[in-house]
Design a protein around this motif. Structure first.
Motif, PDB file in Angstrom:
ATOM      1  N   LEU A  99     -35.241  21.766  17.035  1.00 24.13           N
ATOM      2  CA  LEU A  99     -36.061  21.634  15.740  1.00 24.13           C
ATOM      3  C   LEU A  99     -37.553  21.687  16.218  1.00 24.13           C
ATOM      4  N   PRO A 100     -38.121  22.515  15.647  1.00 23.90           N
ATOM      5  CA  PRO A 100     -39.672  23.027  15.992  1.00 23.90           C
ATOM      6  C   PRO A 100     -40.543  21.758  15.850  1.00 23.90           C
ATOM      7  N   ARG A 101     -41.699  21.620  16.512  1.00 22.94           N
ATOM      8  CA  ARG A 101     -42.416  20.359  16.458  1.00 22.94           C
ATOM      9  C   ARG A 101     -43.218  20.263  15.074  1.00 22.94           C
ATOM     10  N   THR A 102     -43.435  21.448  14.705  1.00 21.97           N
ATOM     11  CA  THR A 102     -44.350  21.505  13.219  1.00 21.97           C
ATOM     12  C   THR A 102     -43.490  21.015  12.438  1.00 21.97           C
ATOM     13  N   THR A 103     -42.058  21.312  12.162  1.00 17.28           N
ATOM     14  CA  THR A 103     -41.075  20.668  11.288  1.00 17.28           C
ATOM     15  C   THR A 103     -40.891  19.291  11.578  1.00 17.28           C
ATOM     16  N   ARG A 104     -40.761  18.823  12.637  1.00 21.02           N
ATOM     17  CA  ARG A 104     -40.689  17.414  12.680  1.00 21.02           C
ATOM     18  C   ARG A 104     -41.947  16.748  12.119  1.00 21.02           C
TER      19      ARG A 104
ATOM     20  N   THR B 245     -43.723  23.838  -2.095  1.00 20.25           N
ATOM     21  CA  THR B 245     -43.145  24.642  -3.118  1.00 20.25           C
ATOM     22  C   THR B 245     -41.689  24.227  -3.334  1.00 20.25           C
ATOM     23  N   ASN B 246     -40.740  24.565  -4.057  1.00 25.07           N
ATOM     24  CA  ASN B 246     -39.456  24.046  -4.036  1.00 25.07           C
ATOM     25  C   ASN B 246     -38.722  24.573  -2.809  1.00 25.07           C
ATOM     26  N   GLU B 247     -39.050  25.921  -2.390  1.00 23.71           N
ATOM     27  CA  GLU B 247     -38.324  26.354  -1.333  1.00 23.71           C
ATOM     28  C   GLU B 247     -38.911  25.667  -0.055  1.00 23.71           C
ATOM     29  N   GLU B 248     -40.207  25.205   0.182  1.00 24.73           N
ATOM     30  CA  GLU B 248     -40.500  24.594   1.167  1.00 24.73           C
ATOM     31  C   GLU B 248     -39.972  23.045   1.433  1.00 24.73           C
ATOM     32  N   TYR B 249     -39.868  22.600  -0.002  1.00 22.80           N
ATOM     33  CA  TYR B 249     -39.301  21.232   0.068  1.00 22.80           C
ATOM     34  C   TYR B 249     -37.719  21.356   0.253  1.00 22.80           C
ATOM     35  N   GLU B 250     -36.932  22.314  -0.128  1.00 23.65           N
ATOM     36  CA  GLU B 250     -35.821  22.285   0.318  1.00 23.65           C
ATOM     37  C   GLU B 250     -35.171  22.560   1.547  1.00 23.65           C
ATOM     38  N   ASN B 251     -36.140  23.342   2.145  1.00 21.90           N
ATOM     39  CA  ASN B 251     -35.939  23.804   3.522  1.00 21.90           C
ATOM     40  C   ASN B 251     -36.211  22.465   4.259  1.00 21.90           C
ATOM     41  N   LEU B 252     -37.207  21.760   4.304  1.00 21.91           N
ATOM     42  CA  LEU B 252     -37.367  20.443   4.637  1.00 21.91           C
ATOM     43  C   LEU B 252     -36.309  19.435   4.589  1.00 21.91           C
ATOM     44  N   LEU B 253     -35.725  19.383   3.390  1.00 24.22           N
ATOM     45  CA  LEU B 253     -34.418  18.456   3.370  1.00 24.22           C
ATOM     46  C   LEU B 253     -33.408  18.796   4.065  1.00 24.22           C
ATOM     47  N   GLN B 254     -33.245  20.231   4.191  1.00 26.97           N
ATOM     48  CA  GLN B 254     -31.915  20.579   5.026  1.00 26.97           C
ATOM     49  C   GLN B 254     -32.175  20.213   6.647  1.00 26.97           C
ATOM     50  N   ALA B 255     -33.685  20.515   6.927  1.00 30.14           N
ATOM     51  CA  ALA B 255     -33.868  19.996   8.498  1.00 30.14           C
ATOM     52  C   ALA B 255     -33.814  18.636   8.579  1.00 30.14           C
ATOM     53  N   GLU B 256     -34.049  17.849   7.578  1.00 33.41           N
ATOM     54  CA  GLU B 256     -34.188  16.292   7.697  1.00 33.41           C
ATOM     55  C   GLU B 256     -32.622  15.930   7.926  1.00 33.41           C
ATOM     56  N   SER B 257     -31.520  16.673   6.958  1.00 31.50           N
ATOM     57  CA  SER B 257     -30.166  16.425   7.012  1.00 31.50           C
ATOM     58  C   SER B 257     -29.789  16.903   8.534  1.00 31.50           C
ATOM     59  N   MET B 258     -30.149  17.751   8.962  1.00 33.39           N
ATOM     60  CA  MET B 258     -29.711  17.843  10.548  1.00 33.39           C
ATOM     61  C   MET B 258     -30.269  17.176  11.458  1.00 33.39           C
ATOM     62  N   SER B 259     -31.671  16.873  11.448  1.00 31.09           N
ATOM     63  CA  SER B 259     -32.259  16.159  12.277  1.00 31.09           C
ATOM     64  C   SER B 259     -31.541  14.666  12.211  1.00 31.09           C
ATOM     65  N   SER B 260     -31.096  14.317  11.079  1.00 32.57           N
ATOM     66  CA  SER B 260     -30.517  12.702  11.030  1.00 32.57           C
ATOM     67  C   SER B 260     -29.342  12.661  11.975  1.00 32.57           C
ATOM     68  N   LEU B 261     -28.805  13.719  12.209  1.00 30.77           N
ATOM     69  CA  LEU B 261     -27.342  13.689  12.873  1.00 30.77           C
ATOM     70  C   LEU B 261     -27.913  13.508  14.276  1.00 30.77           C
TER      71      LEU B 261
END
Length: 257
Positions: free
Chosen positions: A101-106, A139-155
């Motif tokens: 997971l990229p640092r910026t996404t974290r 944006t909705n797309e940016e928010y949805e992408n972060l939710l997916q990243a959070e889902s993966m990072s939570s695991l």
């Protein structure tokens, strides 16, 4: 498994553990191999680059072999339950080492958690997706992408709320107070109660996704078919639920200090 198959597997365990029979060990590994591969599929990870699904499957096999070698049939625990934690842990450890997971996404996920906490405090309720986007400027797309990243990072997180969810949903065992530190036992129960309270406050759809994923062990794709939405959408719902849990638990801890 049938009674005959149960007896056969039991005989393999006896041959390996009591007599060191390596052929019995090999047969045990082959017997439980589908279980290890199923765990990889159930995690619903989306590895990229060097971390392909075949790589994750190989790590799952390493975890399975470790479980077979360290398992003691005499302790009265089912091997599948014992091995699942080993297999899952080996796969997630491998992904953590890859730091995919990229640092910026974290950093963006961390900022989103803080924004969600501030917005919930302001509104006194769970904000809608549109309200979160308006508040954060995403944006909705940016928010949805972060939710997916959070889902993966939570695991992959060592202290993920998803892990707390699984612990909270596990069958409660009768404690052995002679074996467990009473203070640790009280703290563990308090944490379980806090998680249960946070889960109960989630919107119904998010509670359902968590239950289907962790309790019923369905994949995001299977849950999507039940809910009539895409696999990506289920991943987003899961990510939003974990985000809310982490935010709520953090606020509970801060309020108790």
């Amino acid at each position: 498994m049938s009674l005959r198959e149960d007896a056969y597997i039991e005989s393999l365990w006896k041959a390996y553990k009591d007599h060191g029979n390596l052929e019995a060990r090999r047969k045990l590994i082959l017997h439980y191999l589908p279980m290890a591969k199923r765990i990889v599929g159930q995690l619903d990870l989306r590895p990229t680059g060097a971390a392909g699904l075949e790589d994750l499957a190989s790590h799952a096999i390493v975890g399975l072999i470790s479980a077979v070698d360290s398992f003691d049939p005499k302790i009265g625990v089912r091997f599948t339950s014992y091995a699942a934690a080993r297999v899952r842990g080996e796969v997630l450890d491998a992904l953590r080492r890859m730091d995919w997971l990229p640092r910026t996404t974290r950093q963006q996920i961390g900022a989103l958690r803080e924004a969600l906490a501030a917005l919930e405090a302001k509104l006194g309720r769970h904000p809608s997706d549109d309200e979160v986007c308006d508040y954060t400027g995403l944006t909705n797309e940016e928010y949805e992408n972060l939710l997916q990243a959070e889902s993966m990072s939570s695991l992959l997180s060592l202290d993920a709320s998803s892990t707390l969810y699984e612990e909270n949903q596990r069958e409660r065992e009768v404690p052995d107070l002679n074996a467990e530190n009473p203070v640790a036992y009280v703290e563990r129960n308090e944490r379980r109660e806090a998680v249960a309270k946070a889960i109960a406050e989630l919107p119904e759809r998010e509670r359902l996704v968590l239950a289907l994923y962790y309790d019923e062990e369905l994949t995001f794709k299977e849950i999507g078919k039940i809910l009539g939405v895409s696999e990506a959408r289920v991943c987003q719902i899961h990510g939003r639920a974990i985000l809310r849990l982490k935010t709520r638990l953090k606020s509970m801890v801060e309020a108790a200090v």
